[in-house]
Design a protein around this motif. Structure first.
Motif, PDB file in Angstrom:
ATOM      1  N   PRO A 123      56.449  -5.623  47.617  1.00  0.00           N
ATOM      2  CA  PRO A 123      56.846  -6.979  47.194  1.00  0.00           C
ATOM      3  C   PRO A 123      55.757  -7.735  46.452  1.00  0.00           C
ATOM      4  O   PRO A 123      56.018  -8.824  45.933  1.00  0.00           O
ATOM      5  N   ARG A 124      54.544  -7.173  46.367  1.00  0.00           N
ATOM      6  CA  ARG A 124      53.514  -7.818  45.541  1.00  0.00           C
ATOM      7  C   ARG A 124      53.865  -7.738  44.071  1.00  0.00           C
ATOM      8  O   ARG A 124      53.354  -8.526  43.261  1.00  0.00           O
ATOM      9  N   ILE A 125      54.720  -6.788  43.707  1.00  0.00           N
ATOM     10  CA  ILE A 125      55.156  -6.645  42.312  1.00  0.00           C
ATOM     11  C   ILE A 125      56.220  -7.707  42.057  1.00  0.00           C
ATOM     12  O   ILE A 125      57.346  -7.613  42.545  1.00  0.00           O
ATOM     13  N   LYS A 126      55.873  -8.711  41.293  1.00  0.00           N
ATOM     14  CA  LYS A 126      56.753  -9.865  41.116  1.00  0.00           C
ATOM     15  C   LYS A 126      57.726  -9.716  39.948  1.00  0.00           C
ATOM     16  O   LYS A 126      58.716 -10.459  39.862  1.00  0.00           O
ATOM     17  N   ALA A 127      57.448  -8.789  39.034  1.00  0.00           N
ATOM     18  CA  ALA A 127      58.344  -8.586  37.889  1.00  0.00           C
ATOM     19  C   ALA A 127      58.168  -7.156  37.393  1.00  0.00           C
ATOM     20  O   ALA A 127      57.046  -6.664  37.288  1.00  0.00           O
ATOM     21  N   THR A 128      59.287  -6.511  37.068  1.00  0.00           N
ATOM     22  CA  THR A 128      59.277  -5.101  36.670  1.00  0.00           C
ATOM     23  C   THR A 128      60.100  -4.904  35.415  1.00  0.00           C
ATOM     24  O   THR A 128      61.220  -5.423  35.308  1.00  0.00           O
ATOM     25  N   VAL A 129      59.549  -4.143  34.465  1.00  0.00           N
ATOM     26  CA  VAL A 129      60.308  -3.709  33.295  1.00  0.00           C
ATOM     27  C   VAL A 129      60.412  -2.194  33.326  1.00  0.00           C
ATOM     28  O   VAL A 129      59.402  -1.492  33.438  1.00  0.00           O
TER      29      VAL A 129
END
Length: 375
Positions: A175-181
């Protein structure tokens, strides 16, 4: 009772991780890599960014090599993005280009070579694991979180091609990854187990493939499968021709790239063929943008992953989950006229990277997406 059990497991995992970190420090496990210091990318260095080679450690004891890009003439703490892919490529190719362009737009970016590939450590070379490759992304987040000029609450990831699926898996796990492409993504476990377009999605085909791989392990476990086919057959599918034009010509060829040369070990992706690793992407609460070319042969991977992520069910996914608790920050972008490899470097109107640049990668859209969700 269930909450209590989950809490106990979480404490146990945290304790184990802390102990592991202590052991790593005590044993000084950092591996010294031989890094090429001169600029040897397939694209020119932008005069708008600073660049340096760095290394970082994974929880599997591997040392990864990376390129760190930062905006010039800027101070303070920045949002950051870790980038990797395509599967079988290196940071001197597509991922480095993405990272550099996003650094031009005000982000600290890290393009890394996955475990066992490029300048990163790991033996045998060019092998893969769903667990290890997901950890690669999470270790990159660890590294970025500790930089003085990075806001640890504002970190995203970009995964290209096969690493698009891995990026989604990492976002589901961390959940530390706040945005993913996920750009021009493959689901490596789906294509590994089902073949292209699910043409081998039957027990008989999988059993035959498993028997072949089992024999290969005894015959020659180090044998390489070869990269992009060369010479190119006249009757090759268009997407194979596209791969050839990127990986085997001056447009994208690199001596350290597996896809440009001898590829993966024959048994190097055996673990992917027997896994399904996007099971929990319907529980990703952070923002996700899945983008694909209209004409990409791989478009079905991205569309199915997006549908399952939002609705909890999709064609090609035998498992059924609940709808996503936060569907409002999930986006699917289909880029008109773009092929799979157009999203590697933007594409060109002629072969071998000649003619006019088509500029198919929507960097303005990526900037707006990350700016919005890494506030």
């Amino acid at each position: 009772m269930k909450r209590g059990l989950l809490a106990m497991l979480a404490v146990g995992v945290l304790t184990a991780c802390n102990n592991s970190n202590k052991q790593t420090t005590e044993k000084d496990m950092e591996q010294k890599l031989e890094l090429t210091q001169e600029w040897d990318k397939v694209f020119p260095l932008s005069d708008k960014v600073n660049h340096k080679k760095v290394t970082f450690e994974t929880q599997y004891g591997l040392t990864l090599a990376a390129d760190l890009y930062t905006p010039k003439s800027a101070e303070g703490k920045f949002a950051a993005i870790a980038v990797s892919g395509p599967f079988g490529a290196i940071k001197e190719q597509s991922s480095g280009l993405y990272a550099m362009r996003m650094a031009e737009r005000g982000f600290v970016t890290l393009a890394f070579d996955p475990s066992y590939t490029g300048e990163s450590s790991g033996e045998p070379r060019r092998t893969a694991s769903p667990d290890i490759n997901t950890e690669d992304f999470m270790a990159a987040v660890d590294y970025l979180s500790k930089l003085e000029n990075v806001d640890a609450e504002k970190i995203g990831v970009i995964g290209i091609c096969g690493w698009g699926g891995i990026a989604l898996n990492a976002a589901a796990a961390d959940p530390r990854i706040k945005a993913t492409v996920a750009s021009t993504m493959y689901d490596m476990t789906r294509v590994g187990g089902n073949g292209y377009f699910d043409s081998e999605d039957k027990e008989e085909s999988r059993h035959a493939a498993r028997e072949t791989l089992a024999k290969q392990r005894l015959a020659d476990p180090m044998a390489m499968a070869g990269g992009v086919v060369d010479p190119l057959p006249d009757d090759a599918p268009q997407f194979v021709k596209d791969y050839y034009d990127y990986y085997k010509t001056s447009r994208g060829y690199h001596a350290r790239s597996g896809n440009s040369n001898d590829g993966w070990r024959v048994i190097g992706t055996q673990a992917y063929a027997n896994s399904r690793f996007l099971y929990y992407i319907n529980e990703i609460r952070s923002a996700v943008l899945v983008m694909h070319g209209e004409k990409a042969h791989s478009r079905y991977f991205g569309e199915a992953a997006y549908k399952y992520m939002v609705e909890g069910k999709a064609e090609g996914y035998n498992f059924i989950g609940k709808p996503n608790p936060m569907p409002e920050n999930k986006q699917l972008l289909i880029i008109p006229g773009a092929s799979h490899c157009d999203l590697y470097d933007g594409g060109y109107t002629e072969l071998v990277g000649k003619g006019d640049a088509k500029n198919m990668i929507p960097f303005d859209k990526l900037e707006a997406f990350f700016t919005q969700y890494l506030q």
